[in-house]
Design a protein around this motif. Structure first.
Motif, PDB file in Angstrom:
ATOM      1  N   PRO A 153       4.542 -25.862  57.679  1.00 42.33           N
ATOM      2  CA  PRO A 153       4.675 -27.233  58.178  1.00 42.33           C
ATOM      3  C   PRO A 153       4.581 -27.365  59.689  1.00 42.33           C
ATOM      4  N   THR A 154       4.932 -26.319  60.429  1.00 42.64           N
ATOM      5  CA  THR A 154       4.883 -26.357  61.896  1.00 42.64           C
ATOM      6  C   THR A 154       4.437 -25.001  62.418  1.00 42.64           C
ATOM      7  N   THR A 155       4.138 -24.946  63.702  1.00 46.66           N
ATOM      8  CA  THR A 155       3.723 -23.692  64.325  1.00 46.66           C
ATOM      9  C   THR A 155       4.905 -22.752  64.559  1.00 46.66           C
ATOM     10  N   VAL A 156       6.127 -23.252  64.375  1.00 51.04           N
ATOM     11  CA  VAL A 156       7.310 -22.405  64.577  1.00 51.04           C
ATOM     12  C   VAL A 156       7.993 -22.118  63.235  1.00 51.04           C
ATOM     13  N   SER A 157       7.202 -22.175  62.151  1.00 46.65           N
ATOM     14  CA  SER A 157       7.719 -21.875  60.813  1.00 46.65           C
ATOM     15  C   SER A 157       7.111 -20.589  60.293  1.00 46.65           C
ATOM     16  N   THR A 158       7.734 -20.053  59.255  1.00 45.39           N
ATOM     17  CA  THR A 158       7.189 -18.894  58.570  1.00 45.39           C
ATOM     18  C   THR A 158       7.661 -18.927  57.124  1.00 45.39           C
ATOM     19  N   SER A 159       7.286 -17.935  56.347  1.00 47.35           N
ATOM     20  CA  SER A 159       7.724 -17.857  54.954  1.00 47.35           C
ATOM     21  C   SER A 159       8.120 -16.424  54.625  1.00 47.35           C
ATOM     22  N   LEU A 160       8.851 -16.266  53.543  1.00 49.94           N
ATOM     23  CA  LEU A 160       9.295 -14.928  53.154  1.00 49.94           C
ATOM     24  C   LEU A 160       8.122 -14.019  52.824  1.00 49.94           C
ATOM     25  N   SER A 161       7.116 -14.558  52.154  1.00 53.61           N
ATOM     26  CA  SER A 161       5.977 -13.715  51.765  1.00 53.61           C
ATOM     27  C   SER A 161       5.211 -13.205  52.983  1.00 53.61           C
ATOM     28  N   LEU A 162       5.214 -13.961  54.071  1.00 53.47           N
ATOM     29  CA  LEU A 162       4.534 -13.513  55.288  1.00 53.47           C
ATOM     30  C   LEU A 162       5.279 -12.375  55.972  1.00 53.47           C
ATOM     31  N   HIS A 163       6.498 -12.103  55.513  1.00 47.86           N
ATOM     32  CA  HIS A 163       7.283 -11.002  56.071  1.00 47.86           C
ATOM     33  C   HIS A 163       7.604  -9.957  55.005  1.00 47.86           C
ATOM     34  N   GLY A 164       6.698  -9.852  54.049  1.00 40.23           N
ATOM     35  CA  GLY A 164       6.756  -8.738  53.112  1.00 40.23           C
ATOM     36  C   GLY A 164       7.612  -8.915  51.884  1.00 40.23           C
ATOM     37  N   ALA A 165       8.192 -10.093  51.661  1.00 38.91           N
ATOM     38  CA  ALA A 165       8.990 -10.298  50.452  1.00 38.91           C
ATOM     39  C   ALA A 165       8.087 -10.192  49.233  1.00 38.91           C
ATOM     40  N   GLU A 166       8.545  -9.492  48.207  1.00 35.54           N
ATOM     41  CA  GLU A 166       7.726  -9.197  47.044  1.00 35.54           C
ATOM     42  C   GLU A 166       8.216  -9.935  45.806  1.00 35.54           C
ATOM     43  N   GLY A 167       7.337 -10.019  44.809  1.00 36.44           N
ATOM     44  CA  GLY A 167       7.684 -10.651  43.542  1.00 36.44           C
ATOM     45  C   GLY A 167       7.065 -12.028  43.405  1.00 36.44           C
ATOM     46  N   THR A 168       7.107 -12.560  42.191  1.00 36.61           N
ATOM     47  CA  THR A 168       6.597 -13.900  41.960  1.00 36.61           C
ATOM     48  C   THR A 168       7.473 -14.916  42.676  1.00 36.61           C
ATOM     49  N   THR A 169       6.946 -16.096  42.875  1.00 37.17           N
ATOM     50  CA  THR A 169       7.719 -17.146  43.532  1.00 37.17           C
ATOM     51  C   THR A 169       9.000 -17.428  42.763  1.00 37.17           C
ATOM     52  N   GLU A 170       8.912 -17.458  41.430  1.00 34.67           N
ATOM     53  CA  GLU A 170      10.077 -17.750  40.601  1.00 34.67           C
ATOM     54  C   GLU A 170      11.140 -16.663  40.718  1.00 34.67           C
ATOM     55  N   ALA A 171      10.715 -15.416  40.674  1.00 33.96           N
ATOM     56  CA  ALA A 171      11.667 -14.307  40.761  1.00 33.96           C
ATOM     57  C   ALA A 171      12.294 -14.250  42.151  1.00 33.96           C
ATOM     58  N   LEU A 172      11.499 -14.507  43.176  1.00 34.52           N
ATOM     59  CA  LEU A 172      12.010 -14.489  44.541  1.00 34.52           C
ATOM     60  C   LEU A 172      13.029 -15.619  44.735  1.00 34.52           C
ATOM     61  N   ALA A 173      12.734 -16.789  44.197  1.00 34.42           N
ATOM     62  CA  ALA A 173      13.657 -17.924  44.303  1.00 34.42           C
ATOM     63  C   ALA A 173      14.990 -17.594  43.648  1.00 34.42           C
ATOM     64  N   ASP A 174      14.959 -16.968  42.477  1.00 35.71           N
ATOM     65  CA  ASP A 174      16.201 -16.631  41.774  1.00 35.71           C
ATOM     66  C   ASP A 174      16.990 -15.566  42.525  1.00 35.71           C
ATOM     67  N   GLN A 175      16.301 -14.580  43.068  1.00 39.42           N
ATOM     68  CA  GLN A 175      16.988 -13.520  43.822  1.00 39.42           C
ATOM     69  C   GLN A 175      17.675 -14.081  45.060  1.00 39.42           C
ATOM     70  N   VAL A 176      16.965 -14.916  45.797  1.00 44.96           N
ATOM     71  CA  VAL A 176      17.520 -15.521  47.011  1.00 44.96           C
ATOM     72  C   VAL A 176      18.694 -16.423  46.671  1.00 44.96           C
ATOM     73  N   LEU A 177      18.525 -17.276  45.662  1.00 47.65           N
ATOM     74  CA  LEU A 177      19.563 -18.228  45.292  1.00 47.65           C
ATOM     75  C   LEU A 177      20.811 -17.538  44.771  1.00 47.65           C
ATOM     76  N   SER A 178      20.632 -16.513  43.961  1.00 47.13           N
ATOM     77  CA  SER A 178      21.776 -15.795  43.399  1.00 47.13           C
ATOM     78  C   SER A 178      22.642 -15.174  44.487  1.00 47.13           C
ATOM     79  N   ALA A 179      22.010 -14.476  45.414  1.00 51.33           N
ATOM     80  CA  ALA A 179      22.764 -13.835  46.496  1.00 51.33           C
ATOM     81  C   ALA A 179      23.425 -14.874  47.388  1.00 51.33           C
ATOM     82  N   TRP A 180      22.716 -15.980  47.663  1.00 58.45           N
ATOM     83  CA  TRP A 180      23.274 -17.040  48.511  1.00 58.45           C
ATOM     84  C   TRP A 180      24.516 -17.658  47.876  1.00 58.45           C
ATOM     85  N   LEU A 181      24.420 -18.000  46.607  1.00 60.65           N
ATOM     86  CA  LEU A 181      25.556 -18.628  45.931  1.00 60.65           C
ATOM     87  C   LEU A 181      26.773 -17.710  45.905  1.00 60.65           C
TER      88      LEU A 181
END
Length: 264
Positions: A153-181
């Motif tokens: 969305p902006t020039t000062v944004s990034t994403s997890l996949s651009l920094h080597g995060a692996e897995g499908t979008t769905e699996a990555l979302a669940d992993q991130v959300l589980s640890a956060w909660l």
């Protein structure tokens, strides 16, 4: 379309009495705030949010299926009203830890109050909104999961996949959300046990350790429209950012949009 069984988030469902996944919604925060029946730690998640809100009323949108938008309702439950300001800070340090566990390249840090960055680029924003009666806070987070460089969305944004995060979008979302909660629940429980004292609970120490804003020159756009510049020197016992202007003195900021400035 709703997934009432939370099949899309099997890891995360273990940390919530009611996790609802919707294919698309305008704003998970607005939906959860409007749900009077939502229990403590109720979660609403989607990978397609069309009318999300950011700090200072800014809009937040992203291509469908590439980001995680999630909100969790945290009841006050023993927390003094004056300590509710620490809940979004707790959410920030919890998210920083969650994202640091999945990225493979880059330094993950916390920009006060609760933006998570990788190498200074925003990968997650968090917005907390209290119920009118202050009985609960809804904490919403937007995480850039698999956005390509062209989709950012902006020039000062990034994403997890651009920094080597692996897995499908769905699996990555669940992993991130589980640890956060899990971390948010633990931090808020300890904060409540300490009577809302962030110092005694250890929460302030975690925020201080994770916050990359400290020691930097900053520009703070305040809700009033005023702009404050100076050096961010500390986070006080109320969770406020302490800024020292060039003219001297110190100003404690409770809310605002912070920009890290380069030294000239």
């Amino acid at each position: 379309m709703t997934d009432p069984t939370s099949a899309s988030f099997p890891l995360s469902a273990a940390h919530s009495p009611r996790l609802v996944h919707v294919a698309e919604t305008g704003s998970t925060n607005a939906d959860l705030l409007a749900d009077a029946s939502a229990p403590h730690l109720a979660v609403l998640a989607t990978t397609s949010q069309t009318a999300g809100r950011g700090r200072l009323g800014r809009t937040w949108t992203a291509p469908p299926g590439r980001t995680l938008a999630v909100s969790v309702l945290v009841e006050r439950r023993g927390l003094p009203v004056e300590s509710l300001g620490w809940v979004p800070l707790a959410a920030g340090v919890a998210m920083r830890a969650s994202l640091a566990a999945v990225v493979r390249t880059g330094e993950v840090g916390l920009k006060w109050p609760n933006d998570v960055q990788v190498d200074g680029l925003k990968v997650c924003g968090i917005l907390a909104q209290a119920r009118d009666d202050a009985s609960a806070v809804v904490v919403g987070a937007g995480v850039n999961l698999s956005l390509t460089r062209d989709e950012l969305p902006t020039t000062v944004s990034t994403s997890l996949s651009l920094h080597g995060a692996e897995g499908t979008t769905e699996a990555l979302a669940d992993q991130v959300l589980s640890a956060w909660l899990a971390d948010v629940v633990a931090l808020v429980d300890v904060l409540a046990s300490a009577g809302g004292d962030a110092q005694a609970s250890g929460l302030r120490a975690r925020v201080l350790a994770d916050c990359t804003t400290l020691g930097r020159r900053v520009r703070v756009e305040l809700p009033s429209g005023e702009v404050l510049t100076g050096t961010a020197s500390s986070i006080d016992h109320e969770g406020r950012l302490v800024v020292e202007p060039p003219t001297g003195g110190a100003v404690a900021v409770s809310s605002g949009d912070v920009t890290h400035l380069r030294y000239e």
